[in-house]
Scaffold this motif. Structure first.
Motif, PDB file in Angstrom:
ATOM      1  N   UNK A 151       8.739 -34.027  38.114  1.00  0.00           N
ATOM      2  CA  UNK A 151       9.960 -33.414  37.598  1.00  0.00           C
ATOM      3  C   UNK A 151      11.194 -34.035  38.256  1.00  0.00           C
ATOM      4  N   UNK A 152      12.378 -33.550  37.811  1.00  0.00           N
ATOM      5  CA  UNK A 152      13.657 -34.082  38.302  1.00  0.00           C
ATOM      6  C   UNK A 152      13.673 -35.602  38.203  1.00  0.00           C
ATOM      7  N   UNK A 219      21.304 -29.949  44.691  1.00  0.00           N
ATOM      8  CA  UNK A 219      22.002 -31.183  44.330  1.00  0.00           C
ATOM      9  C   UNK A 219      21.039 -32.194  43.709  1.00  0.00           C
ATOM     10  N   UNK A 220      19.811 -32.282  44.278  1.00  0.00           N
ATOM     11  CA  UNK A 220      18.831 -33.230  43.739  1.00  0.00           C
ATOM     12  C   UNK A 220      18.433 -32.858  42.314  1.00  0.00           C
ATOM     13  N   UNK A 221      18.267 -31.575  42.030  1.00  0.00           N
ATOM     14  CA  UNK A 221      17.884 -31.155  40.685  1.00  0.00           C
ATOM     15  C   UNK A 221      19.002 -31.409  39.686  1.00  0.00           C
ATOM     16  N   UNK A 233      24.855 -26.335  33.521  1.00  0.00           N
ATOM     17  CA  UNK A 233      25.266 -24.927  33.459  1.00  0.00           C
ATOM     18  C   UNK A 233      24.041 -24.024  33.599  1.00  0.00           C
ATOM     19  N   UNK A 234      22.957 -24.377  32.898  1.00  0.00           N
ATOM     20  CA  UNK A 234      21.737 -23.575  32.978  1.00  0.00           C
ATOM     21  C   UNK A 234      21.185 -23.559  34.402  1.00  0.00           C
ATOM     22  N   UNK A 235      21.181 -24.704  35.068  1.00  0.00           N
ATOM     23  CA  UNK A 235      20.699 -24.751  36.447  1.00  0.00           C
ATOM     24  C   UNK A 235      21.536 -23.879  37.369  1.00  0.00           C
ATOM     25  N   UNK A 236      22.850 -23.954  37.244  1.00  0.00           N
ATOM     26  CA  UNK A 236      23.713 -23.128  38.099  1.00  0.00           C
ATOM     27  C   UNK A 236      23.471 -21.649  37.844  1.00  0.00           C
ATOM     28  N   UNK A 237      23.292 -21.287  36.563  1.00  0.00           N
ATOM     29  CA  UNK A 237      23.042 -19.881  36.229  1.00  0.00           C
ATOM     30  C   UNK A 237      21.704 -19.422  36.800  1.00  0.00           C
ATOM     31  N   UNK A 238      20.708 -20.297  36.756  1.00  0.00           N
ATOM     32  CA  UNK A 238      19.402 -19.937  37.312  1.00  0.00           C
ATOM     33  C   UNK A 238      19.500 -19.682  38.811  1.00  0.00           C
ATOM     34  N   UNK A 253      12.182 -22.971  38.686  1.00  0.00           N
ATOM     35  CA  UNK A 253      12.553 -23.750  37.512  1.00  0.00           C
ATOM     36  C   UNK A 253      12.406 -25.229  37.843  1.00  0.00           C
ATOM     37  N   UNK A 254      11.733 -25.957  36.951  1.00  0.00           N
ATOM     38  CA  UNK A 254      11.513 -27.389  37.112  1.00  0.00           C
ATOM     39  C   UNK A 254      12.283 -28.109  36.014  1.00  0.00           C
ATOM     40  N   UNK A 255      13.330 -28.871  36.343  1.00  0.00           N
ATOM     41  CA  UNK A 255      14.040 -29.617  35.298  1.00  0.00           C
ATOM     42  C   UNK A 255      13.414 -30.983  35.056  1.00  0.00           C
ATOM     43  N   UNK A 256      13.598 -31.499  33.855  1.00  0.00           N
ATOM     44  CA  UNK A 256      13.184 -32.854  33.495  1.00  0.00           C
ATOM     45  C   UNK A 256      11.733 -33.102  33.900  1.00  0.00           C
TER      46      UNK A 256
END
Length: 360
Positions: A151-152, A219-221, A233-238, A253-256
């Protein structure tokens, strides 16, 4: 491959007696185990053997010990890292032989040996419980247990399968441009606290304060979503939601995330007959208790228009077809429209409400 106690040692020629060998701890194996999981051994099997070795050896004098003081310290250090990777909370509360003797109240070797089981038993119990949960009620996909989360992602990694039967691979290129969560995922899911604990154990991170670790991780995510303001925006809200609820109470939460993988580039596929996998990376994934696997997608225009911006039923059909396939494989898919992230749509409130409903 099952690990035997003998695998932890190597035969070494004696410096004093020609033709005579003695066993010493395999420090090279310990070093490799600390760096990451090995394809030939399961972390849980190694942890079991290391606990048994400590239980058998730590109460002996250096003359009678198969480890010695330095070997004991190396085994305890390796065991602690393995337990962290496995998500085991129980730990042996000492780092050296002398620590153990002091803790047991003996101050010297031998007399505290009978008390070692009280420290080892909780670790062995958690390892046994992990094995039961992983075998009986872990996540089941089409091809078995969910093992690896890449991820990320900043650049596509190059993968080599080192054990096709067990689904074990190694990243041979661009490993520095992605994160690799390699801990077992059981029916309890993965919490934000689990993910932060994993991050804190990485080289160059464990010595930082908890606050600095969290900031560095966030910051890395965010860096993995460079071209998508809605995803940021979604990451900050999470993270705001996780702060309010407590990291142990919300799913990570795992992005990308690489849900699918094609070693051939999509451009080459397009030039030579079409893509085998429409989209390899999911915007976000979460793993909730009870075996729920969640995909979140933030849809921009590319999900329903051609490259020149014209609305396309064909492009949209590919999107919904992929959703159906993922749902049949056990994933729940939730999509957000880019319009929902405009300032006048109050995206922070919309997302806070969504995460609250999702985790009820």
């Amino acid at each position: 491959m099952a690990l035997s106690p003998d695998d932890l040692f190597v035969e070494t020629p004696s410096p004093d007696i020609e033709g005579f060998t003695f066993k010493r701890l395999n420090h090279e194996l310990m070093d490799r185990l600390r760096q990451g999981p090995l394809p030939q051994y399961r972390d849980a099997d190694v942890a079991h053997q290391l606990v048994f070795l400590v239980e058998e050896d730590i109460g002996k004098s250096d003359m009678d010990s198969s480890l010695g003081s330095q070997g004991t310290a190396a085994v305890l250090r390796t065991l602690d890292i393995l337990l962290g990777r496995l998500g085991i909370s129980a730990r042996l509360p000492f780092r050296t032989k002398q620590d153990y003797w002091t803790l047991s109240g003996s101050g010297t070797w031998g007399s505290g040996h009978r008390g070692i089981s009280q420290y080892c038993s909780p670790v062995l119990e958690e390892l046994a419980d992990l094995e039961r949960r992983t075998a009986d009620s872990g996540y089941r996909g089409v091809n078995g247990d969910l093992r690896n989360i890449i991820f990320a992602v900043l650049r596509k990694p190059e993968l080599v399968w080192v054990d096709m039967a067990q689904g074990i691979f190694t990243i041979t290129r661009n490993a520095e441009h992605c994160l690799f969560y390699d801990r077992p995922i059981t029916a309890d899911g993965v919490t934000a606290s689990d993910l932060l604990t994993w991050w804190s154990g990485r080289d160059g991170t464990y010595h930082l304060s908890t606050q600095e670790q969290l900031k560095q991780f966030q910051d890395r995510l965010v860096r993995s979503c460079p071209d998508s303001p809605p995803e940021r925006i979604l990451l900050r809200a999470y993270w705001a939601f996780a702060h309010r609820r407590g990291f142990a109470e919300v799913p990570a939460i795992f992005p990308q995330v690489y849900l699918h993988y094609d070693p051939v580039t999509q451009e080459d596929r397009d030039r030579n007959g079409g893509r085998v996998i429409p989209a390899q990376v999911r915007d976000f994934m979460l793993f909730l208790p009870g075996g729920k696997r969640i995909i979140l997608e933030v849809d921009g225009k590319t999900h329903y228009t051609t490259r020149d911006g014209a609305a396309s039923p064909e492009v949209y059909a590919k999107t919904v077809k992929a959703d159906r396939t993922n749902r049949l494989r056990g994933y729940e898919v939730y999509r957000f429209g880019g319009f929902e992230f405009l300032d006048d749509q109050q995206p922070a409130k919309m997302l806070a409400d969504f995460f609250a409903d999702l985790t009820k």
